[in-house]
Design a protein around this motif. Structure first.
Motif, short mmCIF file in Angstrom:
data_model
loop_
_atom_site.label_atom_id
_atom_site.label_comp_id
_atom_site.label_asym_id
_atom_site.label_seq_id
_atom_site.Cartn_x
_atom_site.Cartn_y
_atom_site.Cartn_z
N LEU A 1 0.82 -1.20 0.00
CA LEU A 1 0.00 0.00 0.00
C LEU A 1 0.86 1.26 0.00
CD1 LEU A 1 -2.89 1.15 0.16
CD2 LEU A 1 -2.65 1.13 2.65
N LYS A 2 2.00 1.22 0.70
CA LYS A 2 2.87 2.39 0.74
C LYS A 2 3.38 2.77 -0.64
CE LYS A 2 4.73 2.24 5.45
NZ LYS A 2 5.95 2.15 6.27
N VAL A 3 3.57 1.77 -1.50
CA VAL A 3 4.17 2.03 -2.81
C VAL A 3 3.11 2.43 -3.84
CG1 VAL A 3 5.58 1.04 -4.65
CG2 VAL A 3 6.01 0.40 -2.28
N ILE A 4 1.93 1.81 -3.78
CA ILE A 4 0.93 2.07 -4.82
C ILE A 4 -0.05 3.16 -4.42
CG2 ILE A 4 1.08 -0.32 -5.60
CD1 ILE A 4 -1.68 -0.77 -4.30
N SER A 5 0.12 3.76 -3.23
CA SER A 5 -0.82 4.78 -2.79
C SER A 5 -0.08 6.03 -2.35
CB SER A 5 -1.69 4.26 -1.64
OG SER A 5 -0.90 4.09 -0.47
N ALA A 6 -0.85 7.08 -2.11
CA ALA A 6 -0.31 8.33 -1.60
C ALA A 6 -1.36 8.95 -0.68
CB ALA A 6 0.04 9.29 -2.73
N TYR A 7 -0.89 9.74 0.30
CA TYR A 7 -1.78 10.37 1.27
C TYR A 7 -1.45 11.85 1.33
CZ TYR A 7 -4.26 11.11 5.71
OH TYR A 7 -5.11 11.55 6.68
N VAL A 8 -2.45 12.69 1.05
CA VAL A 8 -2.27 14.14 1.10
C VAL A 8 -2.90 14.65 2.39
CG1 VAL A 8 -2.70 16.34 -0.04
CG2 VAL A 8 -2.33 14.27 -1.40
N MET A 9 -2.07 15.19 3.28
CA MET A 9 -2.56 15.66 4.57
C MET A 9 -3.36 16.95 4.41
SD MET A 9 0.75 15.03 7.00
CE MET A 9 1.49 13.41 7.19
N THR B 1 8.44 10.07 4.63
CA THR B 1 8.88 8.71 4.96
C THR B 1 7.70 7.76 5.18
OG1 THR B 1 9.06 9.37 7.30
CG2 THR B 1 11.07 9.44 5.96
N ALA B 2 6.50 8.30 5.44
CA ALA B 2 5.34 7.43 5.66
C ALA B 2 5.05 6.58 4.44
CB ALA B 2 4.12 8.27 6.02
N TYR B 3 5.35 7.11 3.25
CA TYR B 3 5.11 6.36 2.02
C TYR B 3 6.40 6.12 1.24
CZ TYR B 3 0.19 6.62 2.97
OH TYR B 3 -1.04 6.45 3.57
N ASN B 4 7.49 5.96 2.03
CA ASN B 4 8.76 5.45 1.51
C ASN B 4 9.37 6.31 0.41
OD1 ASN B 4 8.31 3.37 3.25
ND2 ASN B 4 8.02 1.79 1.71
N LEU C 1 10.61 8.64 -8.14
CA LEU C 1 10.78 7.96 -9.42
C LEU C 1 12.10 7.19 -9.42
CD1 LEU C 1 9.49 10.68 -11.90
CD2 LEU C 1 8.23 8.89 -10.71
N PRO C 2 12.15 6.03 -10.05
CA PRO C 2 13.34 5.17 -9.96
C PRO C 2 14.55 5.76 -10.65
CG PRO C 2 11.76 4.28 -11.54
CD PRO C 2 11.07 5.41 -10.86
N ARG C 3 15.73 5.31 -10.22
CA ARG C 3 16.99 5.79 -10.78
C ARG C 3 17.09 5.47 -12.26
NH1 ARG C 3 22.95 3.51 -9.48
NH2 ARG C 3 21.80 1.60 -9.87
N ALA C 4 16.43 4.36 -12.71
CA ALA C 4 16.50 3.97 -14.11
C ALA C 4 15.91 5.04 -15.03
CB ALA C 4 15.76 2.65 -14.33
N LEU C 5 15.04 5.89 -14.47
CA LEU C 5 14.44 6.96 -15.27
C LEU C 5 15.44 8.10 -15.39
CD1 LEU C 5 11.63 7.30 -16.57
CD2 LEU C 5 11.01 8.71 -14.61
N MET D 1 6.13 -7.22 -5.77
CA MET D 1 6.22 -6.74 -7.14
C MET D 1 6.97 -5.42 -7.25
SD MET D 1 2.68 -4.86 -8.03
CE MET D 1 3.60 -4.03 -9.28
N VAL D 2 7.03 -4.67 -6.16
CA VAL D 2 7.66 -3.35 -6.21
C VAL D 2 8.69 -3.24 -5.10
CG1 VAL D 2 5.85 -2.04 -7.36
CG2 VAL D 2 5.64 -2.55 -4.94
N PRO D 3 9.77 -2.54 -5.34
CA PRO D 3 10.76 -2.36 -4.29
C PRO D 3 10.22 -1.42 -3.21
CG PRO D 3 11.34 -1.04 -6.19
CD PRO D 3 10.17 -1.87 -6.60
N THR D 4 10.76 -1.56 -2.00
CA THR D 4 10.30 -0.71 -0.91
C THR D 4 10.62 0.75 -1.18
OG1 THR D 4 10.68 -2.55 0.60
CG2 THR D 4 10.41 -0.37 1.58
N PHE D 5 11.79 1.02 -1.74
CA PHE D 5 12.20 2.38 -2.06
C PHE D 5 12.57 2.47 -3.53
CE2 PHE D 5 13.09 1.67 2.41
CZ PHE D 5 12.50 2.78 3.00
N ALA D 6 12.28 3.63 -4.13
CA ALA D 6 12.50 3.78 -5.57
C ALA D 6 13.97 3.90 -5.91
CB ALA D 6 11.74 5.01 -6.08
N ASN D 7 14.79 4.40 -4.98
CA ASN D 7 16.19 4.68 -5.28
C ASN D 7 17.10 4.06 -4.24
OD1 ASN D 7 16.13 6.66 -7.64
ND2 ASN D 7 14.70 7.63 -6.22
#
Length: 749
Positions: A181-189, A527-530, A212-216, A433-439
């Motif tokens: 959920l942390k990777v596929i979602s976002a929370y706007v306070m 950091t809440a959403y990595n 965005l990942p380093r590969a980009l 399916m997704v890494p915890t952190f993009a970079n």
């Protein structure tokens, strides 16, 4: 990349044949999600030549006859969500002393129930809430203040600690794990937590570098930012700083859209927003919700809480969920709202705003003796009737439709160009399916350091004030202790200068306290959403602080060393500079650690000043180590001032051949100091005869080694004192990391 995110075009990286293959895969044996993601990466690599391209996201045109009709890929369902907290009871003195019925409440008059006690009671914030949100739609949660809107958003966004929340939250029928959920979602306070001195474009660019990942490639990230600026309607404000109370910046509506942009830079599948229109005028609020509608249409689920939407905003919403004191009083489309309240016996007048009428009626019912119980019961009956009607009509008219599994839906979403950073992993679990952190770690450090330095350059007055304080203190010390001699009085003055100078370096570090306190909630949001690791933040925070500490150390050392007349020459000055720098480092680390523990600036300053005063008291200057009571000796060894103080003392008095008390100078700090010199010489002769040793006016009686022994500075060398001071700095940085790790979970209990 075009600013029109929902262009209804198929991603250029997937041909129609490949999409048909993906569609057919749902009928037969589906490949693993890792294989699908690997296929996605391979196609991108072939298209770009470097594998670093993440295409612009586009919504699939479901009207295309070549694509098989099917249910929406993503459905977020929540069932029987219940959340309760314990609150303290309010006691009334009149109720405690009155002889009649107690005013403590009924629960205090009888036995406590359900885990309650005499002093606490259970308050239910969410009571059996169920519903769903679909891709391409906006689900709006409405209700009066205290109805449970923000609590429900937190529950869906996994911001309530495990065990406290009952019920299930699932995506496409599969329970959502926290990591996924942390990777596929976002929370706007609800609050706009932004760095005031960064421009809109810089703010979004830093978010892109984090998410965005380093590969980009850098150019692709910039293109994504420019497209997002257009999508958010921020083109005219792109070069404007965010601003704060002291710096004029963007408007409130633009600031809110920037806050949204930060969290959608990686194009999340699920977007949660806590009252995004709060505090905005009607036009700005409408523009914000219009942006959210475009985000939803691009292939995302948007769930937001809103206090009281205008008529125009109501036209942009797809589903409504009305809450009253934690219970559902309406769930459905805005179009069925009139018929719902008409059947309830309170028809909505045509001239009134539907939501305003509904909220006013709910408030009126809340103030009545029965509360909203009748409306809650009616909603349950109405929902069951509507569900049975839908089932009846579907048996006649509905075509069979199949839903995608979570694994297939995420793969199809990435294939359409969603910017979720995928991993070529053969593990079929959606959670892997997704890494915890993009970079990687080092890129996060570089970006964080770059952002911190840019903020520091935009506010040079902060470092200027600190440098000014250090230089003024150094100037005063230099003039007060100007060119000290080697007499017994000079020795006492040197001891006083060293103790005050070392404690000053720690006190001047107290200005670092508000720095993290101002960034605390930005850090927690990121950091809440990595967006990055906590360890990256701690290390970059430490590295960015070093250049300023070096500059402060040079300024203070150069101002005081030769002016006071300290001993040691060039080598002595270099050690003096190193110990000053180590003191600044340890003091800065100590204050930084406290900023991670203490939530308020004024409380933090009080604690810092008090502890530093204790450090100075137990440093060995006011009372030597052998005179400190045994039950306080532990504080002596914990004193940060002790080690630099003893290190500079040894640097000053390490020369065993240098004399500080000769002949008649032995009487200088005694009542015999005013006796004539001839009488002092006679006293020396008498002492010589008594001791059997000749003592003349030139005889050396006290060397530097003797002074060190008198001060109790014998257990560590000056270099060991330096090493211990540096080690204290590292220890407090490590403790700062653990304070962030344990204190920034950002979840309700």
């Amino acid at each position: 990349m075009s600013s029109r995110v929902a262009d209804n075009q198929i991603s250029p990286f997937f041909t129609t044949m490949e999409l048909d293959d993906l569609s057919r895969a749902s009928h037969g044996a589906s490949p693993s999600l890792g294989q699908l993601l690997k296929h996605v990466g391979d196609v991108r690599k072939q298209a770009t030549g470097d594998g670093g391209e993440t295409p612009a996201h586009h919504a699939l045109d479901l009207s295309d006859a070549s694509i098989e009709p099917r249910s929406l890929p993503f459905v977020l369902s929540f069932t029987n969500l219940t959340y309760s907290v314990k609150v303290r009871r309010k006691f009334s003195l009149s109720g405690m002393f009155s002889g009649g019925r107690s005013r403590l409440g009924a629960a205090t008059e009888s036995e406590p129930v359900g885990g309650e006690s005499l002093f606490t009671r259970t308050k239910t914030l969410l009571n059996d809430i169920s519903g769903e949100a679909r891709e391409g739609e906006i689900l709006a949660v409405l209700g009066a203040s205290g109805s449970g809107k923000s609590t429900l958003i937190d529950a869906l966004a996994n911001r309530i600690a495990k065990g406290s929340l009952k019920g299930t939250v699932s995506l496409n029928g599969e329970v959502l794990e926290s990591r996924l959920l942390k990777v596929i979602s976002a929370y706007v306070m609800q609050d706009d937590l932004l760095f005031p001195m960064l421009t809109v474009e810089e703010t979004l660019m830093f978010a892109a570098e984090f998410r965005l990942p380093r590969a980009l490639s850098k150019s692709k990230k910039k293109a994504r930012v420019q497209a997002l600026i257009d999508q958010l309607g921020l083109r005219n404000a792109a070069k404007t700083i965010i601003g704060d109370e002291g710096h004029r910046g963007v408007s409130g509506g633009e600031r809110r859209r920037v806050s949204i942009g930060i969290d959608i830079i990686h194009d999340p599948i699920v977007l949660f927003l806590d009252e995004p229109t709060s505090g905005l005028d009607s036009t700005s609020a409408f523009m914000v919700v219009k942006v959210l509608q475009r985000i939803a249409q691009s292939g995302s689920i948007v769930v937001m809480s809103v206090h009281q939407p205008s008529y125009r905003i109501l036209g942009l919403l797809d589903r409504l969920l009305f809450l009253s004191r934690g219970q559902t009083v309406y769930s459905g489309s805005p179009t069925t709202l009139p018929s719902y309240f008409a059947e309830f016996g309170h028809p909505i007048p045509e001239s009134e705003n539907r939501t305003e009428f509904a909220l006013d009626l709910i408030r009126e019912l809340e103030g009545s003796p029965g509360g909203t119980k009748s409306l809650v019961e009616f909603n349950r009956t109405w929902q069951s009737m509507k569900h049975s009607d839908n089932n009846t009509s579907c048996q006649i008219a509905c075509e069979p439709r199949h839903s995608l599994s979570l694994q297939e839906a995420i793969s199809a979403s990435i294939s359409r160009g969603k910017l979720v950073s995928g991993a070529t992993n053969n593990d079929p679990s959606p959670n892997s399916m997704v890494p915890t952190f993009a970079n990687p770690f080092w890129i996060e450090m570089a970006v964080l350091s770059k952002r911190s330095m840019k903020n520091a350059r935009r506010m040079p007055e902060l470092f200027g004030i600190r440098l000014g304080a250090v230089m003024v203190t150094g100037f005063i010390l230099a003039t007060m202790f100007w060119n000290l001699d080697n007499s017994p009085k000079g020795v006492q003055e040197r001891l006083g200068f060293i103790a005050f100078a070392m404690s000053t370096t720690f006190y001047t570090c107290a200005d670092a306290l508000p720095v993290f306190l101002q960034e605390r909630y930005i850090f927690m949001r990121e950091t809440a959403y990595n967006a990055y690791r906590r360890s990256s933040y701690v290390l970059s925070h430490s590295l960015v602080a070093l250049p300023s500490l070096v500059f402060l150390s040079i300024a203070f050392s150069a101002l005081t060393f030769w002016a006071v007349g300290l001993d040691g020459g060039l080598s002595g000055f270099l050690f003096y500079f190193l110990i000053i720098f180590a003191s600044f480092w340890a003091g800065s680390s100590f204050v930084t650690f406290l900023s991670g523990v203490v939530p308020h600036v004024m409380l933090g300053y009080t604690i810092v000043v008090a502890i530093l005063a204790y450090f100075l008291l137990f440093s060995g200057f006011f009372i030597t180590r052998d005179r400190i009571p045994a039950y306080w000796i532990w504080f002596h060894y914990m004193s940060l001032v002790k080690y630099p103080y003893e290190g500079v003392l040894q640097n000053e008095f390490q020369d065993a051949t240098k004399c500080f008390v000769r002949g008649v100078q032995i009487f200088d700090n005694t009542p015999l100091a005013s006796v004539p010199s001839a009488m002092k010489l006679k006293l020396l002769e008498s002492m010589s005869q008594t001791l059997g040793t000749r003592i003349t006016s030139s005889t050396c009686l006290t060397t530097g080694s003797d002074i060190l022994k008198q001060q109790g500075v014998t257990d560590l060398s000056k270099w060991n004192c330096l090493y211990v001071t540096v080690a204290w700095g590292f220890l407090f940085r490590i403790l700062f990391y653990f304070s962030l790790l344990l204190g920034s979970k950002n979840k309700r209990r």
